[in-house]
Design a protein around this motif. Sequence first.
Motif, PDB file in Angstrom:
ATOM      1  N   VAL A 141       0.855  -1.189   0.000  1.00 26.93           N
ATOM      2  CA  VAL A 141       0.000   0.000   0.000  1.00 26.93           C
ATOM      3  C   VAL A 141       0.890   1.238   0.000  1.00 26.93           C
ATOM      4  CG1 VAL A 141      -1.813   1.261   1.218  1.00 26.93           C
ATOM      5  CG2 VAL A 141      -1.776  -1.243   1.300  1.00 26.93           C
ATOM      6  N   MET A 142       0.736   2.088  -1.013  1.00 29.29           N
ATOM      7  CA  MET A 142       1.471   3.356  -1.057  1.00 29.29           C
ATOM      8  C   MET A 142       0.930   4.275   0.043  1.00 29.29           C
ATOM      9  SD  MET A 142       3.667   3.146  -3.628  1.00 29.29           S
ATOM     10  CE  MET A 142       4.114   4.865  -3.910  1.00 29.29           C
ATOM     11  N   THR A 143       1.823   4.901   0.811  1.00 26.27           N
ATOM     12  CA  THR A 143       1.409   5.733   1.937  1.00 26.27           C
ATOM     13  C   THR A 143       2.167   7.063   1.934  1.00 26.27           C
ATOM     14  OG1 THR A 143       3.098   5.000   3.526  1.00 26.27           O
ATOM     15  CG2 THR A 143       1.126   3.614   3.282  1.00 26.27           C
ATOM     16  N   GLN A 144       1.898   7.860   2.945  1.00 26.70           N
ATOM     17  CA  GLN A 144       2.587   9.137   3.128  1.00 26.70           C
ATOM     18  C   GLN A 144       4.100   8.946   3.196  1.00 26.70           C
ATOM     19  OE1 GLN A 144       1.196  11.227   6.605  1.00 26.70           O
ATOM     20  NE2 GLN A 144       2.796  12.781   6.510  1.00 26.70           N
ATOM     21  N   LYS A 145       4.551   7.811   3.708  1.00 31.63           N
ATOM     22  CA  LYS A 145       5.993   7.548   3.806  1.00 31.63           C
ATOM     23  C   LYS A 145       6.639   7.498   2.428  1.00 31.63           C
ATOM     24  CE  LYS A 145       5.603   4.929   8.130  1.00 31.63           C
ATOM     25  NZ  LYS A 145       5.777   3.599   8.773  1.00 31.63           N
ATOM     26  N   ASN A 146       5.894   7.000   1.428  1.00 30.46           N
ATOM     27  CA  ASN A 146       6.418   7.006   0.061  1.00 30.46           C
ATOM     28  C   ASN A 146       6.467   8.415  -0.496  1.00 30.46           C
ATOM     29  OD1 ASN A 146       4.512   4.221   0.109  1.00 30.46           O
ATOM     30  ND2 ASN A 146       6.616   3.961  -0.578  1.00 30.46           N
ATOM     31  N   CYS A 147       5.402   9.193  -0.211  1.00 32.22           N
ATOM     32  CA  CYS A 147       5.324  10.549  -0.758  1.00 32.22           C
ATOM     33  C   CYS A 147       6.457  11.433  -0.259  1.00 32.22           C
ATOM     34  CB  CYS A 147       3.979  11.189  -0.409  1.00 32.22           C
ATOM     35  SG  CYS A 147       2.555  10.332  -1.115  1.00 32.22           S
ATOM     36  N   ASP A 148       6.821  11.284   1.008  1.00 32.23           N
ATOM     37  CA  ASP A 148       7.908  12.127   1.528  1.00 32.23           C
ATOM     38  C   ASP A 148       9.258  11.412   1.495  1.00 32.23           C
ATOM     39  OD1 ASP A 148       7.877  10.420   3.765  1.00 32.23           O
ATOM     40  OD2 ASP A 148       6.680  11.816   4.967  1.00 32.23           O
ATOM     41  N   SER A 149       9.314  10.277   0.760  1.00 34.72           N
ATOM     42  CA  SER A 149      10.551   9.536   0.482  1.00 34.72           C
ATOM     43  C   SER A 149      11.231   8.970   1.724  1.00 34.72           C
ATOM     44  CB  SER A 149      11.542  10.414  -0.304  1.00 34.72           C
ATOM     45  OG  SER A 149      11.020  10.720  -1.576  1.00 34.72           O
ATOM     46  N   ARG A 150      10.482   8.765   2.788  1.00 31.44           N
ATOM     47  CA  ARG A 150      11.037   8.040   3.924  1.00 31.44           C
ATOM     48  C   ARG A 150      11.110   6.551   3.605  1.00 31.44           C
ATOM     49  NH1 ARG A 150       7.328   8.834   8.602  1.00 31.44           N
ATOM     50  NH2 ARG A 150       5.833   9.574   7.043  1.00 31.44           N
ATOM     51  N   GLU A 151      10.291   6.116   2.650  1.00 31.83           N
ATOM     52  CA  GLU A 151      10.302   4.731   2.195  1.00 31.83           C
ATOM     53  C   GLU A 151      10.308   4.742   0.673  1.00 31.83           C
ATOM     54  OE1 GLU A 151       7.093   1.176   2.538  1.00 31.83           O
ATOM     55  OE2 GLU A 151       7.873   1.925   4.461  1.00 31.83           O
ATOM     56  N   VAL A 152      11.340   4.169   0.075  1.00 36.97           N
ATOM     57  CA  VAL A 152      11.507   4.168  -1.382  1.00 36.97           C
ATOM     58  C   VAL A 152      11.427   2.734  -1.881  1.00 36.97           C
ATOM     59  CG1 VAL A 152      12.998   4.800  -3.313  1.00 36.97           C
ATOM     60  CG2 VAL A 152      12.971   6.215  -1.242  1.00 36.97           C
ATOM     61  N   VAL A 153      10.493   2.473  -2.795  1.00 34.01           N
ATOM     62  CA  VAL A 153      10.270   1.104  -3.262  1.00 34.01           C
ATOM     63  C   VAL A 153      11.300   0.719  -4.318  1.00 34.01           C
ATOM     64  CG1 VAL A 153       7.823   1.221  -2.741  1.00 34.01           C
ATOM     65  CG2 VAL A 153       8.623   1.862  -5.030  1.00 34.01           C
ATOM     66  N   PRO A 154      11.655  -0.578  -4.393  1.00 32.35           N
ATOM     67  CA  PRO A 154      12.653  -1.036  -5.370  1.00 32.35           C
ATOM     68  C   PRO A 154      12.061  -1.459  -6.706  1.00 32.35           C
ATOM     69  CG  PRO A 154      12.124  -2.817  -3.870  1.00 32.35           C
ATOM     70  CD  PRO A 154      11.299  -1.640  -3.425  1.00 32.35           C
ATOM     71  N   ASP A 155      10.729  -1.488  -6.807  1.00 29.16           N
ATOM     72  CA  ASP A 155      10.072  -2.021  -8.008  1.00 29.16           C
ATOM     73  C   ASP A 155       9.240  -0.932  -8.694  1.00 29.16           C
ATOM     74  OD1 ASP A 155       8.326  -1.920  -5.871  1.00 29.16           O
ATOM     75  OD2 ASP A 155       7.250  -3.762  -6.397  1.00 29.16           O
ATOM     76  N   SER A 156       9.873   0.170  -9.035  1.00 28.20           N
ATOM     77  CA  SER A 156       9.183   1.324  -9.615  1.00 28.20           C
ATOM     78  C   SER A 156       8.595   1.017 -10.982  1.00 28.20           C
ATOM     79  CB  SER A 156      10.165   2.493  -9.739  1.00 28.20           C
ATOM     80  OG  SER A 156       9.588   3.567 -10.455  1.00 28.20           O
ATOM     81  N   VAL A 157       7.364   1.536 -11.188  1.00 24.06           N
ATOM     82  CA  VAL A 157       6.747   1.481 -12.518  1.00 24.06           C
ATOM     83  C   VAL A 157       6.393   2.886 -12.990  1.00 24.06           C
ATOM     84  CG1 VAL A 157       5.884  -0.884 -12.480  1.00 24.06           C
ATOM     85  CG2 VAL A 157       4.552   0.922 -11.371  1.00 24.06           C
ATOM     86  N   GLY A 158       6.972   3.883 -12.359  1.00 23.32           N
ATOM     87  CA  GLY A 158       6.739   5.269 -12.724  1.00 23.32           C
ATOM     88  C   GLY A 158       6.864   6.155 -11.506  1.00 23.32           C
ATOM     89  N   LEU A 159       6.980   7.447 -11.763  1.00 28.25           N
ATOM     90  CA  LEU A 159       7.133   8.412 -10.675  1.00 28.25           C
ATOM     91  C   LEU A 159       5.869   9.247 -10.499  1.00 28.25           C
ATOM     92  CD1 LEU A 159      10.730   9.841 -11.342  1.00 28.25           C
ATOM     93  CD2 LEU A 159      10.083   7.902  -9.894  1.00 28.25           C
ATOM     94  N   ALA A 160       5.617   9.626  -9.254  1.00 31.41           N
ATOM     95  CA  ALA A 160       4.594  10.623  -8.925  1.00 31.41           C
ATOM     96  C   ALA A 160       5.305  11.785  -8.254  1.00 31.41           C
ATOM     97  CB  ALA A 160       3.540  10.029  -7.997  1.00 31.41           C
ATOM     98  N   SER A 161       4.754  12.979  -8.373  1.00 32.93           N
ATOM     99  CA  SER A 161       5.475  14.128  -7.831  1.00 32.93           C
ATOM    100  C   SER A 161       4.579  15.248  -7.337  1.00 32.93           C
ATOM    101  CB  SER A 161       6.424  14.695  -8.896  1.00 32.93           C
ATOM    102  OG  SER A 161       5.697  15.212 -10.002  1.00 32.93           O
ATOM    103  N   TYR A 162       3.266  15.090  -7.482  1.00 33.76           N
ATOM    104  CA  TYR A 162       2.390  16.193  -7.125  1.00 33.76           C
ATOM    105  C   TYR A 162       2.185  16.262  -5.612  1.00 33.76           C
ATOM    106  CZ  TYR A 162      -1.247  19.688  -7.837  1.00 33.76           C
ATOM    107  OH  TYR A 162      -1.969  20.855  -7.831  1.00 33.76           O
TER     108      TYR A 162
END
Length: 559
Positions: A412-433
């Motif tokens: 589950v993508m969460t706030q931790k991903n948005c503020d880059s405290r948790e970075v996933v290794p299996d990226s399928v694209g970037l979000a930035s808004y």
Amino acid sequence: MNRLLLSLATAASCIGAASLAPAADVPATPNPGLRYYYPVPAANPAQTIQVDVCVYGGTPGGVAAATQAHRMGKKAAFAVFRRHVGGMTSGGLTAVDVGNARSIGGMGAEFLKSASTAKREAMNDVSGELGFRPSQAETIFRKMLSDANVPVYYEHRLKTVEKDGTRITALVFENGNRIEAKMFIDATYEGDLFARAGVKYFVGREDNSAYGETVNGFQLARTHQFRFAVDPYVKAGDPSSGLLPGITGGPLPAPGTGDKLVQAYNFRMWAVKAADGIAWPKPQGYNRGDFALLERYLTTDLNAEWKFTYGSGPVKLNIGDCNNAGPISTDFVGASNDWPDADYEAREKIFQQHVTYQQGMMWFLAHDEKLPEKVREFTKSFGLPKGEFAETNGWPHELYVREGRRMVSDYVMTQKNCDSREVVPDSVGLASYTMDSHHTSRVLVDGKVKAEGCIEIKVPHPYPVSYRSIVPRESECSNLLVSVCLSSTHVAYGSIRMEPVFMILGQSAATAAVQAIDAGVTVQKVDYTKLRERLVADHQVLEWTKEMQEAAEKNKKKK
């Protein structure tokens, strides 16, 4: 225009409604005697279409997915609910929320390049337009589909999903047609396909404690709040007179408390100067009392200046794409909560309620004599376009469903991903808004009305979206990918839910679907190394490097 003559997004039971026609063959005008989309005419005869990949949902994510499958040599079927492709991008949202443009790759960048050319052409025609025109967006999407030889099946509304164990075998539509495929992609704004397939999902706002977040759940709005204190009572100063419409009474939940509230929807009106357009229509069912709180807000401080911008309100009104702006605006706060799980008939009613509300608001702002004259005159200086949304007399054919169901998968993508405290290794694209949510309610605080639910919190830099967040749990469904209503919390979805990102994820989903077919594996077992290689070859941007960040900061300083 008394009411929209058309459906949940546009014309419905129209000429050729049950046909299996490509985009160019869809008739330009509907049967003018029809008012609602429901029920759908039966296909005569009903047909079974067999393909490799079935994409359901006419959003930009659906366009990208269907196009990519064909570009990779597979036969795809693209089934859409209504008569248009492109979702909100062709439905009025042309001032696209891009976030960091350097993070947009693949078909997202491809579309934006074409749209930029269209925007320049539009600017040559009408000075001051914001964004390209909705019809130009749909033309681009249709060309992408036709260039890839993608068949589009219009007015195909999903009825049931057939499964064999964990595999979907067919989609059955209300008109009697069915599509059988090896792989399926849910590209709807609501998550209608995965819900019918038995995939777990969530609607509303999670409690902050659920995923260790800080800005989820109940909270007073941080932005688009009332600019000054506004009395909430029917009779000013008298609590016994009751609350004005649109305000929720009772004790307030603790900050961060989860609930089932859904951020507000609206129509992204596309305005022109009054002399060039159609006057704001007075809808059937107009009730002046619906705007009592807006009247109170606009007349509480007679010295207040209303600039019709985001910072001022009451509506962001300009040539081109117009949006909500403030605590009482075009967002119909509280009316979206039932939409995600509603059936088609119920959604039609909610859709028409939004039409009546927003058209009524514009009529009220333009004509009600109790409002400041400057407000009325400014509103009347704009109107609806004659050259856009011809089927609905200039009114957008698509309701902005900002958030529907959200899948719950193994990641589950969460706030931790948005503020880059948790970075996933299996990226399928970037979000930035920005982590962005519109209002969910208006509440009573110390005898005054406050807007609740709006957040606008910037992310430090673009971040990757996990492949695991676009596939369900294998035990639930093994041949389905989800490019729009992915596995994410309310907060994270607020950042991810941008149309170019949906295109990125749609392209990535289709790429994985094709590779799963070729390898004879489930979508959960796709070789990520091979997937990544193909995504990079197709110009997807999968990681935000230190060099990219330094270049972005350098460019920012120059500006």
